[in-house]
Design a protein around this motif. Sequence first.
Motif, PDB file in Angstrom:
ATOM      1  N   VAL A 284       0.860  -1.186   0.000  1.00  0.00           N
ATOM      2  CA  VAL A 284       0.000   0.000   0.000  1.00  0.00           C
ATOM      3  C   VAL A 284       0.892   1.230   0.000  1.00  0.00           C
ATOM      4  CG1 VAL A 284      -1.774   1.289   1.234  1.00  0.00           C
ATOM      5  CG2 VAL A 284      -1.851  -1.208   1.201  1.00  0.00           C
ATOM      6  N   LEU A 285       0.760   2.086  -1.027  1.00  0.00           N
ATOM      7  CA  LEU A 285       1.589   3.276  -1.182  1.00  0.00           C
ATOM      8  C   LEU A 285       0.719   4.526  -1.182  1.00  0.00           C
ATOM      9  CD1 LEU A 285       3.861   2.084  -4.147  1.00  0.00           C
ATOM     10  CD2 LEU A 285       4.112   1.575  -1.720  1.00  0.00           C
ATOM     11  N   ASP A 286       1.320   5.637  -0.780  1.00  0.00           N
ATOM     12  CA  ASP A 286       0.651   6.931  -0.879  1.00  0.00           C
ATOM     13  C   ASP A 286       0.786   7.466  -2.294  1.00  0.00           C
ATOM     14  OD1 ASP A 286      -0.071   6.953   1.793  1.00  0.00           O
ATOM     15  OD2 ASP A 286       1.752   7.993   2.422  1.00  0.00           O
ATOM     16  N   ILE A 287      -0.233   8.186  -2.740  1.00  0.00           N
ATOM     17  CA  ILE A 287      -0.169   8.915  -4.008  1.00  0.00           C
ATOM     18  C   ILE A 287       0.054  10.382  -3.672  1.00  0.00           C
ATOM     19  CG2 ILE A 287      -1.331   9.471  -6.174  1.00  0.00           C
ATOM     20  CD1 ILE A 287      -3.147   7.044  -5.678  1.00  0.00           C
ATOM     21  N   GLU A 288       1.119  10.959  -4.203  1.00  0.00           N
ATOM     22  CA  GLU A 288       1.425  12.356  -3.946  1.00  0.00           C
ATOM     23  C   GLU A 288       1.534  13.132  -5.252  1.00  0.00           C
ATOM     24  OE1 GLU A 288       3.922  11.946   0.262  1.00  0.00           O
ATOM     25  OE2 GLU A 288       4.943  12.615  -1.558  1.00  0.00           O
ATOM     26  N   ARG A 289       1.287  14.442  -5.145  1.00  0.00           N
ATOM     27  CA  ARG A 289       1.377  15.310  -6.321  1.00  0.00           C
ATOM     28  C   ARG A 289       2.180  16.549  -5.957  1.00  0.00           C
ATOM     29  NH1 ARG A 289      -4.160  16.332  -8.368  1.00  0.00           N
ATOM     30  NH2 ARG A 289      -3.798  14.256  -9.193  1.00  0.00           N
ATOM     31  N   LEU A 290       3.039  16.962  -6.876  1.00  0.00           N
ATOM     32  CA  LEU A 290       3.832  18.168  -6.660  1.00  0.00           C
ATOM     33  C   LEU A 290       2.947  19.390  -6.830  1.00  0.00           C
ATOM     34  CD1 LEU A 290       6.792  19.011  -6.123  1.00  0.00           C
ATOM     35  CD2 LEU A 290       7.061  19.257  -8.594  1.00  0.00           C
ATOM     36  N   SER A 291       2.895  20.232  -5.819  1.00  0.00           N
ATOM     37  CA  SER A 291       2.092  21.447  -5.895  1.00  0.00           C
ATOM     38  C   SER A 291       2.699  22.402  -6.920  1.00  0.00           C
ATOM     39  CB  SER A 291       2.019  22.130  -4.525  1.00  0.00           C
ATOM     40  OG  SER A 291       1.399  21.268  -3.583  1.00  0.00           O
ATOM     41  N   PRO A 292       1.872  23.251  -7.569  1.00  0.00           N
ATOM     42  CA  PRO A 292       2.377  24.105  -8.653  1.00  0.00           C
ATOM     43  C   PRO A 292       3.357  25.166  -8.162  1.00  0.00           C
ATOM     44  CG  PRO A 292       0.100  24.657  -8.118  1.00  0.00           C
ATOM     45  CD  PRO A 292       0.421  23.403  -7.370  1.00  0.00           C
ATOM     46  N   GLU A 293       4.342  25.481  -9.023  1.00  0.00           N
ATOM     47  CA  GLU A 293       5.310  26.530  -8.718  1.00  0.00           C
ATOM     48  C   GLU A 293       4.635  27.901  -8.719  1.00  0.00           C
ATOM     49  OE1 GLU A 293       8.253  26.259 -11.718  1.00  0.00           O
ATOM     50  OE2 GLU A 293       9.273  24.528 -10.832  1.00  0.00           O
ATOM     51  N   VAL A 294       5.218  28.799  -7.941  1.00  0.00           N
ATOM     52  CA  VAL A 294       4.723  30.175  -7.886  1.00  0.00           C
ATOM     53  C   VAL A 294       5.876  31.119  -8.215  1.00  0.00           C
ATOM     54  CG1 VAL A 294       3.822  32.005  -6.389  1.00  0.00           C
ATOM     55  CG2 VAL A 294       2.890  29.693  -6.232  1.00  0.00           C
ATOM     56  N   PHE A 295       5.638  32.043  -9.148  1.00  0.00           N
ATOM     57  CA  PHE A 295       6.616  33.074  -9.479  1.00  0.00           C
ATOM     58  C   PHE A 295       6.229  34.333  -8.716  1.00  0.00           C
ATOM     59  CE2 PHE A 295       7.923  36.783 -11.953  1.00  0.00           C
ATOM     60  CZ  PHE A 295       9.277  36.542 -12.095  1.00  0.00           C
ATOM     61  N   ASP A 296       7.115  34.773  -7.821  1.00  0.00           N
ATOM     62  CA  ASP A 296       6.859  35.961  -7.009  1.00  0.00           C
ATOM     63  C   ASP A 296       7.737  37.091  -7.523  1.00  0.00           C
ATOM     64  OD1 ASP A 296       5.977  37.659  -5.080  1.00  0.00           O
ATOM     65  OD2 ASP A 296       7.103  36.741  -3.422  1.00  0.00           O
ATOM     66  N   GLY A 297       7.141  37.975  -8.324  1.00  0.00           N
ATOM     67  CA  GLY A 297       7.890  39.071  -8.936  1.00  0.00           C
ATOM     68  C   GLY A 297       7.336  40.423  -8.562  1.00  0.00           C
ATOM     69  N   ARG A 298       7.665  41.417  -9.388  1.00  0.00           N
ATOM     70  CA  ARG A 298       7.230  42.780  -9.093  1.00  0.00           C
ATOM     71  C   ARG A 298       5.718  42.906  -9.095  1.00  0.00           C
ATOM     72  NH1 ARG A 298      11.918  43.590 -12.241  1.00  0.00           N
ATOM     73  NH2 ARG A 298      13.512  44.832 -11.151  1.00  0.00           N
ATOM     74  N   SER A 299       5.037  42.032  -9.839  1.00  0.00           N
ATOM     75  CA  SER A 299       3.572  42.094  -9.919  1.00  0.00           C
ATOM     76  C   SER A 299       2.893  41.233  -8.872  1.00  0.00           C
ATOM     77  CB  SER A 299       3.107  41.664 -11.319  1.00  0.00           C
ATOM     78  OG  SER A 299       3.658  42.502 -12.304  1.00  0.00           O
ATOM     79  N   PRO A 301       2.758  37.447  -6.362  1.00  0.00           N
ATOM     80  CA  PRO A 301       2.808  35.996  -6.614  1.00  0.00           C
ATOM     81  C   PRO A 301       1.834  35.554  -7.704  1.00  0.00           C
ATOM     82  CG  PRO A 301       2.544  36.492  -4.268  1.00  0.00           C
ATOM     83  CD  PRO A 301       2.297  37.755  -5.006  1.00  0.00           C
ATOM     84  N   ARG A 302       2.345  34.743  -8.614  1.00  0.00           N
ATOM     85  CA  ARG A 302       1.505  34.175  -9.668  1.00  0.00           C
ATOM     86  C   ARG A 302       1.992  32.766  -9.981  1.00  0.00           C
ATOM     87  NH1 ARG A 302       1.775  38.452 -14.427  1.00  0.00           N
ATOM     88  NH2 ARG A 302       3.825  38.791 -13.489  1.00  0.00           N
ATOM     89  N   TYR A 303       1.035  31.887 -10.360  1.00  0.00           N
ATOM     90  CA  TYR A 303       1.432  30.564 -10.803  1.00  0.00           C
ATOM     91  C   TYR A 303       2.199  30.685 -12.106  1.00  0.00           C
ATOM     92  CZ  TYR A 303      -1.694  28.613  -7.301  1.00  0.00           C
ATOM     93  OH  TYR A 303      -2.286  28.287  -6.114  1.00  0.00           O
ATOM     94  N   ARG A 304       3.056  29.690 -12.352  1.00  0.00           N
ATOM     95  CA  ARG A 304       3.906  29.724 -13.549  1.00  0.00           C
ATOM     96  C   ARG A 304       3.086  29.924 -14.820  1.00  0.00           C
ATOM     97  NH1 ARG A 304       8.669  28.056 -16.113  1.00  0.00           N
ATOM     98  NH2 ARG A 304       9.802  27.915 -14.160  1.00  0.00           N
ATOM     99  N   GLU A 305       1.942  29.227 -14.929  1.00  0.00           N
ATOM    100  CA  GLU A 305       1.161  29.341 -16.162  1.00  0.00           C
ATOM    101  C   GLU A 305       0.549  30.727 -16.352  1.00  0.00           C
ATOM    102  OE1 GLU A 305      -1.455  26.936 -13.229  1.00  0.00           O
ATOM    103  OE2 GLU A 305       0.666  27.121 -13.770  1.00  0.00           O
TER     104      GLU A 305
END
Length: 372
Positions: A284-299, A301-305
Amino acid sequence: MKYPLVAALLAISCAFSAAADVLTIKKDAPKQYVVKKGDTLWDISGIYLNHPWQWPELWQMNPQIANPHLIYPGDALTLIYDQDGKPRLVKNSRYKKLSPEGRITPKGKQAVPTLPLELLRPYLTYEQAIGHQVMADKPYILGASVNTKMNTMGHILYVKGNLNLNEAYGVYRKGNELVDPNTNEVLANKAELVAIVRAFRSGDVEHGVPASVKIEMVKQEIKPNDFLMPAMDGQMLPAYFNMKRPEGELNGTIIASANELREFSTMDIVVLNLGAEQVKPGFVLDIERLSPEVFDGRSGPRYREDSTSLEKLITDTNEYFGVEADKDSKVWHMPKEKVGELMVFKVYDNVSYALIVKNQHPIRVGDYAVIN
């Protein structure tokens, strides 16, 4: 629930020690439950536990249910707590009627199974994961007794290979490659069952004599180059799954699914890039997912997309060359989070098949199968 006779050969019962996990009873769990026709141990455990695969811990140290697989419709189960305060589920021999639905029914010959076999049986019968070279070495279809592309019941097929007289064979077709996303290595190919045939001439490859088979069951069109294996090859499973958490760390990835959809859920089948050296049936294994990256710039925090093409280019270039971004901008790489659990049930050399037993979000190809 009705179970075909063949399902008896694949009867799945689970013995899982969850001593490392705290056994928590649901707040709305009933004090008493009467087993109904169609119930499974998995269903009953889900009434009391958030993790149904922990059911043996709930039933252990119970002399009334020495073999918990052998409970029947009409049996009354009572939730109690032992001297250490641990919850236990026992069979109540002094059952009293609780409601009109609580009527005791005669015990049949079929005990309550652990998992719903109907959810597993069709898939276990119809697909395998086989190496390309193994497929190439198998006997294969040359043609038929009639010039048609639709070979059906009663047709005779000719095979390049030496077969055993009167033996049943599965006719398989090479399917999609199963590729390791980390190395791009082809681990195996899916092999899809298209028909069942029976040999009535053995053949002699050395002297150019084809084997002859009659079609007994057809799922789809049989084509030249489809290959044959004995019908039971790859179909046998352990009579009992010893469900447990593996010791130590384990890191794998979901590389494919049985339904070929983008997302899947509880009781769907997935393929892992973990083979016989890493996993065993029942893990029995856990299923994990990588949370989305966030770009924190002059404007802000925003998701990469949602970032601009220029922001993505600058960020990727800086990361590639190991250059720090300016003080006003940064890419935040988020951690993995658990989104479900799965149980391995069939293992090959380089891949394995698993059943999703729980999910909080839709599961996807690329999600991780891990033990931390």
